[in-house]
Design a protein around this motif. Structure first.
Motif, PDB file in Angstrom:
ATOM      1  N   SER A 109      72.997  19.649 -39.325  1.00  0.00           N
ATOM      2  CA  SER A 109      72.681  19.949 -37.944  1.00  0.00           C
ATOM      3  C   SER A 109      71.308  20.562 -37.787  1.00  0.00           C
ATOM      4  O   SER A 109      70.460  20.018 -36.711  1.00  0.00           O
ATOM      5  CB  SER A 109      73.972  20.889 -37.128  1.00  0.00           C
ATOM      6  OG  SER A 109      75.193  20.043 -37.209  1.00  0.00           O
ATOM      7  N   LEU A 111      67.910  19.240 -35.830  1.00  0.00           N
ATOM      8  CA  LEU A 111      67.231  19.899 -34.621  1.00  0.00           C
ATOM      9  C   LEU A 111      65.716  20.020 -35.171  1.00  0.00           C
ATOM     10  O   LEU A 111      64.953  19.800 -34.300  1.00  0.00           O
ATOM     11  CB  LEU A 111      67.991  21.092 -34.482  1.00  0.00           C
ATOM     12  CG  LEU A 111      69.117  21.187 -33.883  1.00  0.00           C
ATOM     13  CD1 LEU A 111      69.998  22.558 -33.694  1.00  0.00           C
ATOM     14  CD2 LEU A 111      69.155  20.613 -32.694  1.00  0.00           C
ATOM     15  N   TYR A 168      71.630  13.897 -38.615  1.00  0.00           N
ATOM     16  CA  TYR A 168      72.793  13.973 -37.775  1.00  0.00           C
ATOM     17  C   TYR A 168      74.072  13.143 -38.246  1.00  0.00           C
ATOM     18  O   TYR A 168      75.185  13.672 -38.079  1.00  0.00           O
ATOM     19  CB  TYR A 168      72.507  13.480 -36.336  1.00  0.00           C
ATOM     20  CG  TYR A 168      73.374  13.830 -35.056  1.00  0.00           C
ATOM     21  CD1 TYR A 168      74.256  14.985 -35.078  1.00  0.00           C
ATOM     22  CD2 TYR A 168      73.939  12.587 -34.367  1.00  0.00           C
ATOM     23  CE1 TYR A 168      74.932  15.280 -34.311  1.00  0.00           C
ATOM     24  CE2 TYR A 168      74.992  12.869 -33.583  1.00  0.00           C
ATOM     25  CZ  TYR A 168      75.530  14.142 -33.434  1.00  0.00           C
ATOM     26  OH  TYR A 168      76.530  14.361 -32.456  1.00  0.00           O
ATOM     27  N   ALA A 211      80.242  18.204 -35.330  1.00  0.00           N
ATOM     28  CA  ALA A 211      78.915  17.966 -35.069  1.00  0.00           C
ATOM     29  C   ALA A 211      78.730  17.161 -33.874  1.00  0.00           C
ATOM     30  O   ALA A 211      77.447  17.264 -33.269  1.00  0.00           O
ATOM     31  CB  ALA A 211      78.108  17.132 -36.317  1.00  0.00           C
ATOM     32  N   SER A 242      79.393  18.018 -30.878  1.00  0.00           N
ATOM     33  CA  SER A 242      79.083  18.966 -30.071  1.00  0.00           C
ATOM     34  C   SER A 242      77.408  19.211 -29.794  1.00  0.00           C
ATOM     35  O   SER A 242      77.027  19.761 -29.028  1.00  0.00           O
ATOM     36  CB  SER A 242      79.737  20.357 -30.136  1.00  0.00           C
ATOM     37  OG  SER A 242      79.248  20.845 -31.145  1.00  0.00           O
ATOM     38  N   LEU A 243      76.868  18.661 -30.937  1.00  0.00           N
ATOM     39  CA  LEU A 243      75.368  19.068 -30.761  1.00  0.00           C
ATOM     40  C   LEU A 243      74.620  17.873 -29.892  1.00  0.00           C
ATOM     41  O   LEU A 243      73.747  17.983 -29.633  1.00  0.00           O
ATOM     42  CB  LEU A 243      74.941  18.873 -32.502  1.00  0.00           C
ATOM     43  CG  LEU A 243      73.523  19.351 -32.490  1.00  0.00           C
ATOM     44  CD1 LEU A 243      73.417  20.939 -32.598  1.00  0.00           C
ATOM     45  CD2 LEU A 243      73.214  19.153 -34.055  1.00  0.00           C
ATOM     46  N   VAL A 253      72.623  18.993 -26.977  1.00  0.00           N
ATOM     47  CA  VAL A 253      71.848  20.027 -27.497  1.00  0.00           C
ATOM     48  C   VAL A 253      70.275  19.162 -27.453  1.00  0.00           C
ATOM     49  O   VAL A 253      69.306  19.749 -27.198  1.00  0.00           O
ATOM     50  CB  VAL A 253      72.170  20.747 -28.642  1.00  0.00           C
ATOM     51  CG1 VAL A 253      70.993  21.596 -28.980  1.00  0.00           C
ATOM     52  CG2 VAL A 253      73.338  21.638 -28.257  1.00  0.00           C
ATOM     53  N   ALA A 293      73.956  25.983 -25.594  1.00  0.00           N
ATOM     54  CA  ALA A 293      74.474  25.475 -26.914  1.00  0.00           C
ATOM     55  C   ALA A 293      75.625  26.095 -27.450  1.00  0.00           C
ATOM     56  O   ALA A 293      76.639  25.674 -28.042  1.00  0.00           O
ATOM     57  CB  ALA A 293      73.037  25.465 -27.860  1.00  0.00           C
ATOM     58  N   ALA A 301      79.252  24.359 -28.333  1.00  0.00           N
ATOM     59  CA  ALA A 301      79.669  24.425 -29.785  1.00  0.00           C
ATOM     60  C   ALA A 301      81.259  25.183 -29.866  1.00  0.00           C
ATOM     61  O   ALA A 301      82.020  24.538 -30.528  1.00  0.00           O
ATOM     62  CB  ALA A 301      78.751  25.362 -30.783  1.00  0.00           C
ATOM     63  N   MET A 311      78.815  27.572 -36.240  1.00  0.00           N
ATOM     64  CA  MET A 311      77.949  27.234 -35.474  1.00  0.00           C
ATOM     65  C   MET A 311      77.487  27.720 -34.281  1.00  0.00           C
ATOM     66  O   MET A 311      76.196  27.901 -34.004  1.00  0.00           O
ATOM     67  CB  MET A 311      78.040  25.673 -35.226  1.00  0.00           C
ATOM     68  CG  MET A 311      77.170  25.072 -34.098  1.00  0.00           C
ATOM     69  SD  MET A 311      75.431  25.090 -34.664  1.00  0.00           S
ATOM     70  CE  MET A 311      75.587  23.280 -35.809  1.00  0.00           C
ATOM     71  N   TRP A 327      73.865  30.104 -32.143  1.00  0.00           N
ATOM     72  CA  TRP A 327      73.216  30.268 -30.758  1.00  0.00           C
ATOM     73  C   TRP A 327      73.334  31.470 -30.368  1.00  0.00           C
ATOM     74  O   TRP A 327      72.656  31.761 -29.472  1.00  0.00           O
ATOM     75  CB  TRP A 327      73.910  29.044 -29.917  1.00  0.00           C
ATOM     76  CG  TRP A 327      73.602  27.762 -30.555  1.00  0.00           C
ATOM     77  CD1 TRP A 327      74.467  26.793 -30.769  1.00  0.00           C
ATOM     78  CD2 TRP A 327      72.234  27.117 -30.760  1.00  0.00           C
ATOM     79  NE1 TRP A 327      74.054  25.710 -31.285  1.00  0.00           N
ATOM     80  CE2 TRP A 327      72.791  25.879 -31.226  1.00  0.00           C
ATOM     81  CE3 TRP A 327      71.066  27.339 -30.399  1.00  0.00           C
ATOM     82  CZ2 TRP A 327      71.666  24.871 -31.576  1.00  0.00           C
ATOM     83  CZ3 TRP A 327      70.010  26.583 -30.834  1.00  0.00           C
ATOM     84  CH2 TRP A 327      70.369  25.468 -31.170  1.00  0.00           C
TER      85      TRP A 327
END
Length: 684
Positions: free
Chosen positions: A224, A228, A250, A260, A262-263, A266, A399, A403, A425, A429
């Protein structure tokens, strides 16, 4: 607004011509400012004398400020990787704990090594294990693939597994600093140091790193962060290689763990918050990540479609399934969210298990439910207002909420109510947000246009993060030894969670394993193990009757040859869980051991035969039980029954000479001399 290439975002932009030869007006080390010797002599009227001629040489390469800065960042990333090993070096000698044996040594596909990788990719998460249907809804092949590779290199080696966990964690920290520095490019790079430092030392990560099975969490966050990093590189410098790296990373994050997903929002927020993209541009660019997500979902559906799902969430695993309606479920969810935030800010006490009844269902009369609602509701309002202003702190909060949402139980009831590993994760943040808050005190002193320099008083920006990280690190180093083996872990955690049934039962089971392995221990030590085992089992039963506690009490009793008491405890286990197969098997084995004692030591063959028959009723069906039963009947003068059971034993073990000899004796006693002689010949 158009953006320059990312190389131009460095702290010291490269300059050309005369300007590049101008000396800096301020020394980053606080030395006296000065002008060049040439200009000083000119003011005094002194003529400069050219230096004597010398042979011409090729000029040595001079590092530009840009390359010097990048070299500095590389060393900082390497330092964070080294910090990971310093924090977790004391886990390298640990054994397999919790689900490690199930995920590694108990998985037939993993034990095939590299040749088992196709099976791991084409089956669900727990396929190839004894508990094959326990995770039939999950598809996380990547961590299992790494286990298979490691098994090929060193079969059954917990050291290699622990080393690889620490190595992956080290790589995550190194990459995280690079990613945060580029995401928050408006801030001095010291801020990224503070954020990464907090994340590196956070004690909530001990479960992730010290438990090999949690490789899925580590790989998820690593890929992840890689996605980013590549994405912000693409936003600053649109190039195909960065896009490919972002999408590929990803996809690997999704293969590591489904969370993942949930990313996804973001990626859109990055363009909006930090690169002045319009809402349409931000959302449109982020839609590219739907492609790897769709590919993952298709593969997952094809794999799981072949599996019969018998998975039922138990109240013992996740008490929220017993909630009475949405009121209790929502209250419990916000209580859980509050406790997550508590542990993220103040990580004490740390536990390997938070199941029934350490945490239980609550209603809205519980203050923690209201605290969670107000806290997360406030976060939501702050995030919404801040995002409209493109505020970095609001980005971090958003974020974090994305998460943590999957584990709130509000939208989806998962297999566990609470787990420290689940905050791996989200903690990223929250650490970034905390570093931003710390940074606000010194923001005016450290403008973004001098990122590579260490401004005067730079240490102040790291003072508070370093202090918190130091406290975190001490807690982490102190917690790691608890994960040495199951007995150490359960002993430490059951003391901190006296109402946790699973921790008490885990402790009882591990004490029994230690008892079985300690055949050479003095009798007093063995008895002490049994007594401690009974204490934990009764503590669990005081919370709630359950089959495992009764099973452990039965095991303690049979170890003392208290067969009647042992069977009584096993039967209680079956009352609690009629399908509890191990209790039924243990009843049969207990009757078998009891029968041997009656026949061999007490010379009571009739009672022995009765007990052996009970053992067969409970599923004992090996050659030994029929041999023992035949012997008991033979000693009682019941030759026909003796012959019948010896024949059953012989069918299961045709080469056993003891069975053949006993058959010869039984046939002779029955007057069948020809058959007696036949088996006597075979026994020779």
């Amino acid at each position: 607004m158009s953006y320059q290439r990312s190389e131009n975002l460095v702290i010291f932009p490269a300059k050309t011509g005369q300007e590049s030869r101008k000396p800096k007006q301020t020394s980053i080390f606080g030395l006296r400012n000065c002008k060049t010797e040439k200009s000083t002599m000119a003011k005094k009227g002194v003529k400069s004398t050219p230096p004597p001629s010398s042979p011409k040489r090729n000029p040595a390469p001079v590092a530009t400020p840009a390359t010097a800065a990048e070299r500095r960042y590389t060393w900082i990333s390497a330092a964070f990787a080294a910090l990971a090993f310093l924090l977790y070096f004391n886990t390298l000698g640990h054994q397999y704990v919790l689900d490690d044996p199930l995920a590694i040594g108990g998985n037939e596909f993993v034990k095939k090594g590299i040749s088992g990788i196709p099976d791991l990719l084409s089956h669900h998460y727990r396929a190839g294990t004894e508990a094959a249907n326990a995770s039939a809804l999950l598809y996380r092949p990547l961590s299992a693939v790494t286990f298979a590779i490691e098994w090929s290199l060193s079969p059954g080696s917990p050291f290699l597994g622990h080393f690889m966990n620490v190595l992956w964690y080290a790589l995550t920290l190194a990459l995280l600093f690079a990613a945060l520095r580029r995401i928050f490019h408006q801030y001095h790079w010291l801020w990224a140091v503070g954020a990464t430092l907090l994340f590196a030392a956070h004690p909530l990560h001990t479960e992730v790193v010290a438990n090999i099975k949690s490789r899925d969490e580590i790989l998820n966050v690593f890929f992840s962060v890689a996605a980013l990093y590549a994405w912000v590189r693409w936003l600053a410098e649109p190039a195909g290689r960065w896009m490919a790296l972002a999408l590929g990373s990803y996809f690997l994050a999704l293969l590591s763990k489904e969370s993942a997903v949930s990313l996804l929002p973001v990626f859109a927020l990055l363009g909006w918050t930090f690169f002045n993209k319009t809402a349409r541009e931000s959302a449109g660019h982020a839609l590219l990540f739907v492609a790897p997500l769709a590919l993952f979902l298709v593969i997952r559906a094809l794999v799981l479609g072949k599996t019969t799902d018998n998975f039922v969430i138990s109240e013992m695993d996740n008490p929220i399934v017993a909630a009475a309606g949405f009121g209790e479920r929502s209250a419990t969810s916000f209580m859980v969210l509050w406790k997550y935030f508590q542990l993220l800010v103040f990580p004490q006490p740390l536990l390997s298990d938070y199941s029934y009844r350490h945490l239980q269902v609550v209603g809205w009369a519980n203050w923690q439910a209201w605290a969670g609602l107000l806290l997360y509701g406030g976060m939501g309002v702050f995030a919404l207002r801040g995002l409209l202003r493109r505020q970095p702190l609001a980005f971090c909060v958003t974020a974090f909420l994305c998460a943590v949402a999957l584990y709130s139980q509000l939208f989806l009831v998962i297999g566990t109510l609470f787990g420290e590993r689940l905050m791996y994760m989200p903690s990223l943040w929250l650490c970034a947000a905390a570093a931003l808050v710390f940074w606000q005190f010194w923001e005016k002193a450290f403008p973004a246009d001098g990122q590579a320099a260490l401004p005067q008083g730079w240490w102040r920006s790291l003072a508070l993060p370093t202090l918190v990280a130091a406290l975190f690190a001490m807690t982490t180093l102190a917690r790691n030894p608890d994960w040495r083996d199951n007995l150490s872990l359960f002993r430490a955690d059951s003391a901190k969670a006296p109402e946790s049934i699973r921790l008490h039962n885990g402790m009882g089971s591990e004490l029994y394993n230690r008892y079985l392995a300690g055949k050479e221990l003095p009798e007093a030590e063995k008895e002490a193990l049994l007594q401690e085992m009974e204490q934990h089992s009764r503590a669990a039963l005081a919370v709630r009757p359950n089959p495992v506690s009764y099973l452990n009490l039965g095991n303690a009793a049979v170890s003392r040859r208290q067969y009647a008491e042992s069977i009584r405890q096993y039967e209680e286990a079956l009352k609690e869980a009629p399908q509890y197969g191990i209790a039924r098997i243990n009843i049969g084995r207990t009757y078998q051991a009891w029968g041997r004692e009656e026949g061999q030591q007490k010379n009571n063959p009739a009672r022995a035969a009765e007990l052996f028959e009970k053992a067969i009723e409970y599923g004992v069906g090996d050659a030994e039980i029929f041999l023992n039963l035949g012997t008991a009947y033979g000693m009682s003068g019941q030759n026909d029954k003796a012959i019948a059971n010896f024949e059953k034993a012989l069918a299961l073990n045709p080469q056993n000479k003891t069975i053949l000899k006993n058959l010869s004796i039984a046939y002779r006693s029955a007057g069948k001399l020809a058959k007696a002689e036949e088996f006597a010949q075979r026994a020779r």
